[in-house]
Motif scaffolding. Structure first.
Motif, short mmCIF file in Angstrom:
data_model
loop_
_atom_site.label_atom_id
_atom_site.label_comp_id
_atom_site.label_asym_id
_atom_site.label_seq_id
_atom_site.Cartn_x
_atom_site.Cartn_y
_atom_site.Cartn_z
N ALA A 102 7.04 2.06 1.26
CA ALA A 102 5.85 2.39 2.04
C ALA A 102 5.95 3.86 2.45
N THR A 117 -0.73 4.20 -7.47
CA THR A 117 -1.91 3.35 -7.56
C THR A 117 -3.13 4.17 -7.97
N LYS A 131 -1.79 -0.59 -10.73
CA LYS A 131 -0.45 -0.09 -10.46
C LYS A 131 0.12 0.57 -11.72
N GLN A 172 0.98 4.54 1.06
CA GLN A 172 1.05 3.38 0.19
C GLN A 172 1.92 2.30 0.83
N ASN A 173 1.74 1.07 0.38
CA ASN A 173 2.53 -0.06 0.87
C ASN A 173 3.84 -0.17 0.12
N GLU A 230 6.49 -2.44 -1.91
CA GLU A 230 6.34 -3.56 -2.84
C GLU A 230 7.72 -4.12 -3.16
N TRP A 245 3.59 -8.09 -6.75
CA TRP A 245 4.61 -7.76 -5.75
C TRP A 245 4.15 -8.18 -4.37
N GLU A 256 3.47 -7.05 -0.81
CA GLU A 256 3.17 -5.75 -0.23
C GLU A 256 3.33 -5.80 1.29
N ARG A 257 3.97 -4.79 1.84
CA ARG A 257 4.11 -4.66 3.28
C ARG A 257 3.83 -3.21 3.66
N SER A 258 3.27 -3.01 4.84
CA SER A 258 2.86 -1.66 5.24
C SER A 258 4.01 -0.81 5.75
#
Length: 702
Positions: A109, A245, A258, A333-334, A336, A347, A349-351
């Motif tokens: 991220a 992305t 992606k 971006q997050n 993955e 994937w 995804e987390r912030s």
């Protein structure tokens, strides 16, 4: 006294001031015996008060020590290791299951950062020298903000205006000293794709003005072509070393593509077509007037009413319909990841790069792209250290109580007629026989030695085991030394040899470390001891720890009837298949606030069982200390005894003051009496002298 000698009379002694002081001093010692006794009594009670304060202080030490262990997560220490710490660090809580997890990190991220590509010479260079106020406008997380920039503002001043803005939404400016001058860097502090940042416009700030170029050309809303060209269709479009992305939308519906490091223009076109979003991608060949061939991407649909737009992806040259030319932009971006190959495609995804919601109790600290094997295991040595900390805290308190309440049978006591202190007349310690201390000590021992609140012995129902593996400390090798001849008599000991009905601590930890941790540190943990119903929830401030009997019936239609919890009729909710208890009126029930889910609804049957609210030994001790009526409370046993002793001391001090005033008055009176006596004796002495003189004269006249 009077002395008659050789035919003459002489008075001596009483008229001497030195002897009068000595007489009064001796008389004062006799007269002040009660006052002296009061002073000694006061010292005795102050000693007792100091002992109570020592006990309170030691209890506070115990409280502070146990607070660091008052949950299973704190008590049950887990070892967590990452095979590749450059990819990820790992921490694990007590609820984490032992095991091995395969972690794959596809991308980290990032936050959004805008850096001007040219700098000013110094921080004090003016950014607005127009003589007119300017402005700096930006958008962060979808919200627009504008700050005013007065004429004469320096680069340092603009930084402070933005950073110190009272409505700052979470952005920060820093000035980076580089070979090209002082670079203005503007960043969003949060990571993730939703924490997008853009500089929208500047007014009268020429050095930071936004210069843009069109990155796409439209031939209608449904046909757009990129202005980013390549010499070969197989040329790499993502050479940054990490996933990027590319985003586009069709009629408002956004699609994210992606691209991995090394992907080409042809790969990008293929990925768009594979997305099935209704947009077709082609790699177009363009020939210049000189015959030079270049290649670019075209997106289109067959419907002229469609509208294609380019979103804010992270692929350089493909982020938006226009791009700044004088700013270097990093798009947010997050992160993955995959864990144990899941999900099989795509994937998670987390912030942020701190991921704590994929494996229960585990936090992954992502550091770079790559793979790591994460292992979680119970740290038995650390748990033993926590248990030793509990034992040491308990024993320090017990040792202090023993010191103040011990009886010395060999001690020589004094007769009350000769003893200055009450302690000289007894064989016990300062607090021996004190009811409050006896009660406190007894309650403390009872909590430590007794069965845990809400814990139950293991039992079987229909061939299935219910209850707790361990329900008392004696089962895991912790007992009180009962040998009166032992130096550790009365203290809590950790056995190293197992006996009937109990294990050693090491054996207990090997058998079930989670059960050991719960026995010590469970905090109002609900648990059903029946296959017919399960625990749902309870109100922590209302439901007391303990075991509660439950019964209910099921009528011929399958409805719950005649439900009882802890001897009181429960409320029934047929729609949710739940029973609950709350005493709106009448006497409160210890199980108030408890909600249970009913499983077995066999018609015509009656079911019984029990439910537990477990309270580990640590929290049971802490609960006994807390609250206004607790051991350390304002209405607790120690505070009441301290207040009582303080009142006794104050009453003694009042008596001492009264006695001091009486003795002062007595001494004054005595000195007045002796003064009068001295005056009388002086007259008699003078008369005696006169008579002797007259007698001598009479004798000489013969």
């Amino acid at each position: 006294m009077g002395i008659y000698t050789s035919g003459s009379m002489h008075f001596s002694g009483l008229g001497s001031k030195l002897e009068v002081d000595s007489l009064i001093e001796d008389l004062y010692k006799v007269e002040s015996r009660y006052a002296t006794q009061l002073v000694e009594w006061k010292k005795d009670w102050e000693t007792r008060l100091k002992a109570f304060q020592d006990v309170r202080s030691k209890l506070l030490d115990v409280q502070n020590s146990l607070k660091s262990l008052n949950s299973v997560g704190k008590f049950l220490v887990k070892g967590a290791n990452s095979s590749n710490t450059s990819v990820a660090s790992v921490t694990a809580g007590g609820s984490t299951a032992d095991g091995v997890y395969n972690l794959s990190v596809n991308q980290l991220a990032t936050n959004s950062i805008w850096s001007i590509d040219t700098g000013l010479a110094t921080k004090t260079d003016l950014v607005n020298d127009t003589g007119t106020d300017g402005s700096f406008s930006y958008t962060y997380k979808g919200q627009s903000h504008t700050v005013h920039v007065p004429s004469g503002t320096t680069l340092e001043g603009l930084k402070n205006i933005i950073n110190n803005d009272s409505t700052n939404p979470g952005v920060k400016v820093q000035l980076v000293d580089s070979t090209e001058g002082m670079i203005f860097q503007f960043r969003g502090m949060a990571t993730g794709i939703d924490a997008s940042l853009s500089i929208d416009s500047t007014t009268n700030i020429n050095c930071l003005a936004i210069q843009t170029e069109n990155t796409w050309t439209s031939a209608g809303t449904n046909v757009i072509s990129t202005n980013t060209r390549y010499a070969d269709p197989a040329e790499v479009v993502n050479s940054t070393g990490g996933p990027k992305t590319f985003k586009f939308s069709l009629n408002g519906t956004e699609t994210t593509i992606k691209l991995n490091s090394g992907d080409t223009l042809l790969d990008l076109a293929q990925a768009v077509n594979d997305a099935g979003a209704g947009v077709t991608a082609h790699v177009m060949e363009y020939t210049s007037g000189t015959g030079e061939k270049t290649y670019g991407l075209r997106l289109s649909t067959g419907n002229s009413a469609d509208e294609i737009k380019i979103g804010e992806g992270t692929l350089s040259g493909y982020a938006g319909m226009t791009q700044p030319t004088n700013w270097v932009v990093q798009r947010g971006q997050n992160a993955e990841i995959r864990v144990d190959g899941w999900p099989a495609t795509g994937w998670l995804e987390r912030s942020t790069n701190s991921v704590n919601d994929v494996v229960d109790g585990v936090t992954f600290g992502l550091r770079s792209e790559g793979d790591s094997v994460v292992s979680i295991s119970t740290d038995a040595a650390a748990i033993e250290a926590n248990i030793q900390k509990f034992v040491d805290s308990v024993n320090e308190f017990r040792t202090l109580i023993q010191y103040y309440s011990a009886v010395d049978k060999e001690k020589t006591v004094l007769d009350p007629k000769y003893a200055k202190s009450q302690f000289e007349m007894q064989k016990g310690g300062v607090l021996t026989g004190n009811y409050g201390i006896q009660l406190l000590s007894s309650n403390f021992k009872s909590i430590v030695a007794g069965q845990g609140k809400g814990f139950s012995y293991m039992h079987s129902i229909n061939g299935k085991d219910f209850g707790d593996v361990f329900s008392s400390l004696s089962q895991i090798g912790l007992t009180t030394d009962a040998d009166v001849s032992s130096a550790t008599y009365g203290l809590l000991m950790i056995k190293d040899v197992s006996g009937e009905g109990s294990l050693t601590l090491a054996e207990a930890l090997e058998k079930d470390p989670v059960a050991v941790a719960k026995l010590f540190a469970a905090d109002s943990e609900g648990h059903s001891n029946s296959p017919y119903f399960s625990y749902n929830s309870h109100v922590a401030s209302m439901t007391k720890p303990g075991n509660y009997e439950v019964s209910y019936g099921v009528d011929a239609s399958g409805n719950i009837v005649d439900a009882y919890i802890n001897g009181k009729q429960a409320k029934i909710d047929q729609s949710t298949r739940q029973i609950s208890i709350y005493s709106h009126t009448g006497e409160a029930n210890a199980a108030d606030g408890l909600i249970l889910d009913i499983y077995d609804l066999t018609p015509g049957q009656t079911f019984t069982g029990s439910v537990s609210i477990r309270q580990g030994k640590i929290n049971e001790v802490l609960s006994a200390m807390n609250g206004s009526d607790g051991w350390l409370g304002e209405s607790g046993v120690l505070k009441n005894l301290e207040d009582n002793y303080k009142n006794i001391i104050e009453n003694i001090e009042t008596k001492i003051l009264k006695e001091d005033a009486r003795l002062e008055k007595w001494e004054g009176s005595m000195r007045n009496k002796f003064a009068r006596l001295e005056a009388v004796l002086a007259r008699y002495n003078q008369m005696n002298s006169d008579l002797e003189s007259q007698i001598k004269q009479l004798g000489s006249s013969k």
